[in-house]
Design a protein around this motif. Sequence first.
Motif, mmCIF file in Angstrom:
data_model
loop_
_atom_site.group_PDB
_atom_site.id
_atom_site.type_symbol
_atom_site.label_atom_id
_atom_site.label_comp_id
_atom_site.label_asym_id
_atom_site.label_seq_id
_atom_site.Cartn_x
_atom_site.Cartn_y
_atom_site.Cartn_z
ATOM 1 N N CYS A 96 0.859 -1.181 0.000
ATOM 2 C CA CYS A 96 0.000 0.000 0.000
ATOM 3 C C CYS A 96 0.900 1.236 0.000
ATOM 4 O O CYS A 96 2.064 1.192 0.416
ATOM 5 N N ALA A 97 0.326 2.327 -0.484
ATOM 6 C CA ALA A 97 1.088 3.559 -0.631
ATOM 7 C C ALA A 97 0.171 4.753 -0.498
ATOM 8 O O ALA A 97 -1.025 4.654 -0.801
ATOM 9 N N ALA A 98 0.737 5.865 -0.079
ATOM 10 C CA ALA A 98 -0.016 7.094 0.129
ATOM 11 C C ALA A 98 0.564 8.213 -0.714
ATOM 12 O O ALA A 98 1.791 8.336 -0.842
ATOM 13 N N LYS A 99 -0.326 9.021 -1.282
ATOM 14 C CA LYS A 99 0.121 10.163 -2.077
ATOM 15 C C LYS A 99 -0.638 11.406 -1.673
ATOM 16 O O LYS A 99 -1.837 11.354 -1.409
ATOM 17 N N SER A 100 0.062 12.529 -1.667
ATOM 18 C CA SER A 100 -0.554 13.793 -1.279
ATOM 19 C C SER A 100 -0.736 14.731 -2.456
ATOM 20 O O SER A 100 -1.459 15.720 -2.352
ATOM 21 N N SER A 101 -0.104 14.431 -3.561
ATOM 22 C CA SER A 101 -0.172 15.335 -4.708
ATOM 23 C C SER A 101 -1.406 15.045 -5.549
ATOM 24 O O SER A 101 -2.100 14.053 -5.340
ATOM 25 N N ILE A 102 -1.645 15.925 -6.553
ATOM 26 C CA ILE A 102 -2.788 15.722 -7.430
ATOM 27 C C ILE A 102 -2.400 14.966 -8.687
ATOM 28 O O ILE A 102 -3.169 14.872 -9.623
ATOM 29 N N SER A 103 -1.197 14.437 -8.713
ATOM 30 C CA SER A 103 -0.742 13.674 -9.870
ATOM 31 C C SER A 103 -1.547 12.384 -10.005
ATOM 32 O O SER A 103 -2.303 12.013 -9.109
ATOM 33 N N ASN A 104 -1.342 11.699 -11.131
ATOM 34 C CA ASN A 104 -2.148 10.507 -11.374
ATOM 35 C C ASN A 104 -1.861 9.421 -10.341
ATOM 36 O O ASN A 104 -0.804 9.397 -9.707
ATOM 37 N N TYR A 105 -2.809 8.512 -10.222
ATOM 38 C CA TYR A 105 -2.740 7.481 -9.194
ATOM 39 C C TYR A 105 -2.018 6.223 -9.669
ATOM 40 O O TYR A 105 -1.831 5.304 -8.884
ATOM 41 N N TYR A 106 -1.639 6.170 -10.949
ATOM 42 C CA TYR A 106 -1.151 4.933 -11.530
ATOM 43 C C TYR A 106 0.351 4.730 -11.419
ATOM 44 O O TYR A 106 0.832 3.608 -11.580
ATOM 45 N N SER A 107 1.085 5.802 -11.162
ATOM 46 C CA SER A 107 2.545 5.725 -11.230
ATOM 47 C C SER A 107 3.177 5.585 -9.851
ATOM 48 O O SER A 107 2.859 6.338 -8.934
ATOM 49 N N VAL A 108 4.116 4.660 -9.765
ATOM 50 C CA VAL A 108 4.838 4.419 -8.515
ATOM 51 C C VAL A 108 5.474 5.703 -7.990
ATOM 52 O O VAL A 108 5.425 5.986 -6.787
ATOM 53 N N GLU A 109 6.062 6.477 -8.886
ATOM 54 C CA GLU A 109 6.836 7.650 -8.469
ATOM 55 C C GLU A 109 5.977 8.768 -7.890
ATOM 56 O O GLU A 109 6.518 9.717 -7.303
ATOM 57 N N ASN A 110 4.664 8.668 -8.027
ATOM 58 C CA ASN A 110 3.794 9.726 -7.507
ATOM 59 C C ASN A 110 3.406 9.534 -6.052
ATOM 60 O O ASN A 110 2.711 10.376 -5.488
ATOM 61 N N TYR A 111 3.853 8.451 -5.449
ATOM 62 C CA TYR A 111 3.487 8.150 -4.069
ATOM 63 C C TYR A 111 4.598 8.542 -3.110
ATOM 64 O O TYR A 111 5.774 8.402 -3.397
ATOM 65 N N ASP A 112 4.173 9.031 -1.951
ATOM 66 C CA ASP A 112 5.113 9.565 -0.975
ATOM 67 C C ASP A 112 5.585 8.526 0.040
ATOM 68 O O ASP A 112 6.726 8.569 0.498
ATOM 69 N N TYR A 113 4.703 7.650 0.427
ATOM 70 C CA TYR A 113 5.014 6.691 1.494
ATOM 71 C C TYR A 113 4.569 5.290 1.073
ATOM 72 O O TYR A 113 3.549 5.127 0.380
ATOM 73 N N TRP A 114 5.336 4.305 1.555
ATOM 74 C CA TRP A 114 5.080 2.907 1.205
ATOM 75 C C TRP A 114 5.131 2.025 2.439
ATOM 76 O O TRP A 114 5.899 2.289 3.381
ATOM 77 N N GLY A 115 4.322 0.965 2.404
ATOM 78 C CA GLY A 115 4.420 -0.058 3.416
ATOM 79 C C GLY A 115 5.492 -1.074 3.064
ATOM 80 O O GLY A 115 6.152 -0.965 2.019
ATOM 81 N N GLN A 116 5.646 -2.054 3.921
ATOM 82 C CA GLN A 116 6.707 -3.050 3.740
ATOM 83 C C GLN A 116 6.271 -4.206 2.845
ATOM 84 O O GLN A 116 7.105 -4.990 2.402
ATOM 85 N N GLY A 117 4.985 -4.311 2.587
ATOM 86 C CA GLY A 117 4.473 -5.342 1.701
ATOM 87 C C GLY A 117 3.972 -6.567 2.431
ATOM 88 O O GLY A 117 4.408 -6.881 3.543
ATOM 89 N N THR A 118 3.042 -7.268 1.792
ATOM 90 C CA THR A 118 2.524 -8.525 2.313
ATOM 91 C C THR A 118 2.407 -9.511 1.151
ATOM 92 O O THR A 118 1.969 -9.153 0.061
ATOM 93 N N GLN A 119 2.833 -10.734 1.384
ATOM 94 C CA GLN A 119 2.883 -11.736 0.326
ATOM 95 C C GLN A 119 1.511 -12.355 0.100
ATOM 96 O O GLN A 119 0.839 -12.777 1.053
ATOM 97 N N VAL A 120 1.123 -12.409 -1.161
ATOM 98 C CA VAL A 120 -0.082 -13.125 -1.580
ATOM 99 C C VAL A 120 0.344 -14.213 -2.557
ATOM 100 O O VAL A 120 1.004 -13.918 -3.568
ATOM 101 N N THR A 121 -0.012 -15.440 -2.244
ATOM 102 C CA THR A 121 0.317 -16.568 -3.106
ATOM 103 C C THR A 121 -0.960 -17.311 -3.445
ATOM 104 O O THR A 121 -1.703 -17.720 -2.547
ATOM 105 N N VAL A 122 -1.206 -17.461 -4.745
ATOM 106 C CA VAL A 122 -2.402 -18.145 -5.215
ATOM 107 C C VAL A 122 -1.981 -19.419 -5.916
ATOM 108 O O VAL A 122 -1.252 -19.369 -6.920
ATOM 109 N N SER A 123 -2.424 -20.536 -5.402
ATOM 110 C CA SER A 123 -2.060 -21.822 -5.992
ATOM 111 C C SER A 123 -3.122 -22.267 -6.989
ATOM 112 O O SER A 123 -4.311 -21.975 -6.840
ATOM 113 N N SER A 124 -2.661 -22.986 -8.005
ATOM 114 C CA SER A 124 -3.599 -23.438 -9.047
ATOM 115 C C SER A 124 -4.188 -24.793 -8.719
ATOM 116 O O SER A 124 -3.788 -25.457 -7.782
#
Length: 124
Positions: A96-124
Amino acid sequence: QVQLVESGGGLVQAGGSLRLSCAASGVTFSRYGWGWFRQAPGKEREFVAAIRWSGGRTYYYDSVKGRFTISRDNAKNTVYLQMNNLEPEDTAVYYCAAKSSISNYYSVENYDYWGQGTQVTVSS
C-alpha cells in the motif's frame, strides 16, 4: 514518523478470496490518496487499485476489475483491498502507498510513502 503496515496476505487456492489491510499512522489519513501495488518476482512493481482522498473515486488495473475492491475507513486510518476470485497470476508482494499530490494514481513515483508489503500466493 509515517508508518504503513499491511496485513492479510497468505496462501489461497485459485478462486479464493483475501482481504488486505493497510493501517496508517503519522499522516492525516483523510488528506491522502491511497493505492495498492504489487510486485512479482523478476517484474516491476505495478499498479493494482487506488482511491482518491476525497469523493471516494476508485481506479483499477484492467486485470483486476470486477474482482478486487479498494475501500478506505477514515475513522480507522485503514485502507483495504478485497480480492475475490483470485488467480495464480495475482501472486505477488502487495504494497500500500499514500500520495498527497494531485498527480495521477497509476505511477509508482507519484506516491510519498510505502508499506513493507505482504505476500499473496495463489495456488492453481
